[in-house]
Design a protein around this motif. Structure first.
Motif, PDB file in Angstrom:
ATOM      1  N   MET A 260       3.681   6.143  17.806  1.00  0.00           N
ATOM      2  CA  MET A 260       4.305   5.283  16.801  1.00  0.00           C
ATOM      3  C   MET A 260       4.293   5.903  15.408  1.00  0.00           C
ATOM      4  N   MET A 261       3.556   6.977  15.223  1.00  0.00           N
ATOM      5  CA  MET A 261       3.397   7.571  13.903  1.00  0.00           C
ATOM      6  C   MET A 261       4.552   8.523  13.592  1.00  0.00           C
ATOM      7  N   GLN A 262       4.950   8.542  12.329  1.00  0.00           N
ATOM      8  CA  GLN A 262       5.923   9.506  11.831  1.00  0.00           C
ATOM      9  C   GLN A 262       5.348  10.149  10.574  1.00  0.00           C
ATOM     10  N   PRO A 263       5.468  11.473  10.454  1.00  0.00           N
ATOM     11  CA  PRO A 263       4.793  12.169   9.356  1.00  0.00           C
ATOM     12  C   PRO A 263       5.120  11.660   7.961  1.00  0.00           C
ATOM     13  N   ARG A 264       6.396  11.396   7.662  1.00  0.00           N
ATOM     14  CA  ARG A 264       6.740  10.978   6.305  1.00  0.00           C
ATOM     15  C   ARG A 264       5.994   9.713   5.891  1.00  0.00           C
ATOM     16  N   PRO A 265       6.032   8.631   6.677  1.00  0.00           N
ATOM     17  CA  PRO A 265       5.271   7.440   6.295  1.00  0.00           C
ATOM     18  C   PRO A 265       3.756   7.661   6.281  1.00  0.00           C
ATOM     19  N   VAL A 266       3.246   8.592   7.114  1.00  0.00           N
ATOM     20  CA  VAL A 266       1.810   8.862   7.118  1.00  0.00           C
ATOM     21  C   VAL A 266       1.390   9.525   5.808  1.00  0.00           C
ATOM     22  N   VAL A 267       2.144  10.514   5.339  1.00  0.00           N
ATOM     23  CA  VAL A 267       1.847  11.148   4.058  1.00  0.00           C
ATOM     24  C   VAL A 267       1.892  10.108   2.946  1.00  0.00           C
ATOM     25  N   SER A 268       2.901   9.256   3.005  1.00  0.00           N
ATOM     26  CA  SER A 268       3.041   8.197   1.998  1.00  0.00           C
ATOM     27  C   SER A 268       1.846   7.256   2.016  1.00  0.00           C
ATOM     28  N   GLU A 269       1.393   6.872   3.203  1.00  0.00           N
ATOM     29  CA  GLU A 269       0.253   5.964   3.323  1.00  0.00           C
ATOM     30  C   GLU A 269      -1.028   6.619   2.822  1.00  0.00           C
ATOM     31  N   LEU A 270      -1.195   7.910   3.089  1.00  0.00           N
ATOM     32  CA  LEU A 270      -2.387   8.623   2.623  1.00  0.00           C
ATOM     33  C   LEU A 270      -2.514   8.525   1.106  1.00  0.00           C
ATOM     34  N   PHE A 271      -1.414   8.743   0.399  1.00  0.00           N
ATOM     35  CA  PHE A 271      -1.456   8.727  -1.058  1.00  0.00           C
ATOM     36  C   PHE A 271      -1.446   7.304  -1.620  1.00  0.00           C
ATOM     37  N   SER A 272      -0.650   6.431  -1.052  1.00  0.00           N
ATOM     38  CA  SER A 272      -0.565   5.078  -1.608  1.00  0.00           C
ATOM     39  C   SER A 272      -1.811   4.260  -1.309  1.00  0.00           C
ATOM     40  N   SER A 273      -2.532   4.601  -0.241  1.00  0.00           N
ATOM     41  CA  SER A 273      -3.708   3.808   0.133  1.00  0.00           C
ATOM     42  C   SER A 273      -4.811   3.878  -0.913  1.00  0.00           C
ATOM     43  N   VAL A 274      -4.975   5.030  -1.578  1.00  0.00           N
ATOM     44  CA  VAL A 274      -6.029   5.129  -2.585  1.00  0.00           C
ATOM     45  C   VAL A 274      -5.710   4.228  -3.771  1.00  0.00           C
ATOM     46  N   CYS A 275      -4.430   4.119  -4.137  1.00  0.00           N
ATOM     47  CA  CYS A 275      -4.046   3.207  -5.217  1.00  0.00           C
ATOM     48  C   CYS A 275      -4.238   1.757  -4.788  1.00  0.00           C
ATOM     49  N   ALA A 276      -3.921   1.462  -3.536  1.00  0.00           N
ATOM     50  CA  ALA A 276      -4.108   0.098  -3.029  1.00  0.00           C
ATOM     51  C   ALA A 276      -5.585  -0.290  -3.043  1.00  0.00           C
ATOM     52  N   GLU A 277      -6.465   0.666  -2.717  1.00  0.00           N
ATOM     53  CA  GLU A 277      -7.901   0.377  -2.732  1.00  0.00           C
ATOM     54  C   GLU A 277      -8.378   0.109  -4.166  1.00  0.00           C
ATOM     55  N   ILE A 278      -7.877   0.878  -5.124  1.00  0.00           N
ATOM     56  CA  ILE A 278      -8.234   0.640  -6.535  1.00  0.00           C
ATOM     57  C   ILE A 278      -7.767  -0.749  -6.959  1.00  0.00           C
ATOM     58  N   ARG A 279      -6.553  -1.089  -6.591  1.00  0.00           N
ATOM     59  CA  ARG A 279      -6.035  -2.419  -6.918  1.00  0.00           C
ATOM     60  C   ARG A 279      -6.912  -3.512  -6.327  1.00  0.00           C
ATOM     61  N   ASP A 280      -7.266  -3.383  -5.059  1.00  0.00           N
ATOM     62  CA  ASP A 280      -8.006  -4.449  -4.374  1.00  0.00           C
ATOM     63  C   ASP A 280      -9.467  -4.525  -4.788  1.00  0.00           C
ATOM     64  N   GLU A 281     -10.083  -3.383  -5.095  1.00  0.00           N
ATOM     65  CA  GLU A 281     -11.510  -3.371  -5.418  1.00  0.00           C
ATOM     66  C   GLU A 281     -11.801  -3.538  -6.906  1.00  0.00           C
ATOM     67  N   VAL A 282     -10.909  -3.014  -7.747  1.00  0.00           N
ATOM     68  CA  VAL A 282     -11.145  -3.064  -9.195  1.00  0.00           C
ATOM     69  C   VAL A 282     -10.225  -4.066  -9.876  1.00  0.00           C
ATOM     70  N   ASN A 283      -9.187  -4.482  -9.183  1.00  0.00           N
ATOM     71  CA  ASN A 283      -8.227  -5.470  -9.694  1.00  0.00           C
ATOM     72  C   ASN A 283      -7.330  -4.893 -10.787  1.00  0.00           C
ATOM     73  N   VAL A 284      -7.040  -3.599 -10.693  1.00  0.00           N
ATOM     74  CA  VAL A 284      -6.111  -2.946 -11.619  1.00  0.00           C
ATOM     75  C   VAL A 284      -4.724  -2.932 -10.977  1.00  0.00           C
ATOM     76  N   PRO A 285      -3.699  -3.428 -11.666  1.00  0.00           N
ATOM     77  CA  PRO A 285      -2.346  -3.425 -11.092  1.00  0.00           C
ATOM     78  C   PRO A 285      -1.846  -2.017 -10.792  1.00  0.00           C
ATOM     79  N   LEU A 286      -1.054  -1.877  -9.741  1.00  0.00           N
ATOM     80  CA  LEU A 286      -0.516  -0.574  -9.381  1.00  0.00           C
ATOM     81  C   LEU A 286       0.317   0.017 -10.509  1.00  0.00           C
ATOM     82  N   SER A 287       0.965  -0.835 -11.283  1.00  0.00           N
ATOM     83  CA  SER A 287       1.816  -0.355 -12.370  1.00  0.00           C
ATOM     84  C   SER A 287       1.023   0.348 -13.471  1.00  0.00           C
ATOM     85  N   CYS A 288      -0.300   0.175 -13.488  1.00  0.00           N
ATOM     86  CA  CYS A 288      -1.153   0.806 -14.501  1.00  0.00           C
ATOM     87  C   CYS A 288      -1.788   2.102 -14.013  1.00  0.00           C
TER      88      CYS A 288
END
Length: 389
Positions: A260-288
């Protein structure tokens, strides 16, 4: 920087068994990797954990015991890092597992920006730009590629990640189990790879720097499974289920497979996930948050060499603004109890002699060492100065 994300260099650190002794096993200064210089390879079976009836029984026993004590635990699917390479895009040499004390092996020549089958190992392979999905609607490329940019891309190293799938239950029953050392010995003897029987879930962590030059640390809750009470950087895991959702697939965790995996979305998830974790744990909006900069991979030997991709992420907010947002509570506020700020100078000077060092959890130590070595801000400044206007 193109597409909103890029890599400064890949440095790898091994955190030795006693949590205090941290040694680099590769110290290779490399050119800046362009955001297109990624190769993600999947292979059904080859990059997954090796299975064994005895080990599977032990994993079930560990999971049953843990869930009886911590019923909130959830068995989510994770990416398994089998190995990685950073090398010249025009060279080739044998592969080595992630974490071996050998130089990074070279990779095959640059592929075009589309999927193809590699003649070498029949893996689904792609050269991708992680920035395409880090920030939806982020800046498009303006105009043709300059000859200088084209030459830089040709000379840039190529980062190859070989990924399989695993899950949190397998991690607790292998890397985090009392039998981890035995599993490593068996892996070496039976498969020629000490990590063959280990889950090796790939984590992510973010060294978050505020606009007034402060680095964010959070104190882990005593309710988390590991390193309760210690200081950490925001982090978590890229999620295979999120990749499925990007592709329009609605599946349960236990249904997720490599096919089910495709490389393009996997690369995207690798990078976007760290921002999502910052948002969820520190409550900083992604736009910042700025574009994540991959500094390297840390291997934590307190959990049998579990890998974590460590990023540098800038923030447009001051430390006071971040503190206020944190106190309002984010989606994962229960995972930490306090937020602490260190100026960049303090972080650059941290070492084993520092009183604060013993308060850092292993993953934070690896990230700090990578930050000290890579100095992503210095590289960013140099890049902006040298970029023609």
């Amino acid at each position: 920087r193109r597409g909103g994300a890029h890599v400064c260099s890949l440095e790898s650190w091994s955190l030795d068994g006693d949590d205090e002794h941290i040694l680099p096993f590769v110290q290779k200064k490399s050119k800046k990797l362009h955001s297109s210089s990624y190769c993600i390879r999947f292979h059904v079976g080859r990059f997954n954990r090796q299975t064994d009836p005895t080990v599977e029984h032990q994993i079930e026993e560990v999971w049953t015991e843990r869930v009886s004590k911590e019923p909130w635990l959830f068995n989510g699917s994770k990416f398994r890092l089998h190995s990685f390479r950073l090398a010249s895009s025009s060279s080739a040499s044998p592969k080595h597992p992630a974490g071996t004390h050998r130089p990074h092996a070279a990779v095959l020549g640059r592929e075009l920006d589309h999927c193809r089958r590699s003649e070498e190992d029949d893996d689904l392979c792609i050269n991708d730009s992680p920035g395409d999905a880090i920030q939806s609607g982020s800046a498009e490329r303006n105009g043709p590629v300059s000859s200088q940019e084209s030459d830089d891309q040709k000379a840039a190293p190529l980062l190859t990640l070989r990924l399989g799938l695993t899950c949190y239950k397998d991690y607790l029953g292998t890397n985090w189990s009392r039998r981890a050392a035995e599993l490593r010995r068996r892996g070496e003897v039976e498969f020629g790879d000490p990590r063959a029987l280990l889950a090796q879930p790939l984590g992510v962590g973010g060294v978050l720097c505020t606009d007034d030059g402060q680095v964010v640390l959070i104190r882990r809750s005593q309710r988390v499974a590991e390193a309760g009470g210690l200081l950490d950087i925001p982090g978590g895991h890229p999620e295979p289920k999120a990749v499925c959702e990007r592709l329009g697939r609605r599946v349960r965790e236990e249904q997720i497979g490599v096919h089910m995996m495709q490389p393009r979305p996997v690369v995207s998830e690798l990078f976007s996930s760290v921002c999502a974790e910052i948002r969820d744990e520190v409550n900083v909006p992604l736009s910042c948050l700025g574009a994540p900069v991959l500094m390297g991979v840390a291997l934590n030997h307190t959990s049998a060499g579990r890998p974590s991709a460590e990023f540098y992420v800038s923030c447009s907010l001051t430390s006071d603004e971040v503190r206020r947002l944190y106190r309002k509570g984010g989606a994962e506020a229960s995972e930490s109890t306090d937020i602490i700020f260190l100026c960049k100078t303090e972080v650059l000077q941290l070492d084993r002699r520092s009183p604060l060092w013993s308060e850092l959890c292993p993953s934070a130590k690896g990230a700090v060492l990578l930050y000290q070595t890579v100095k992503p801000e210095d590289r960013e400044t140099a890049a902006s100065v040298n970029t023609p206007r």
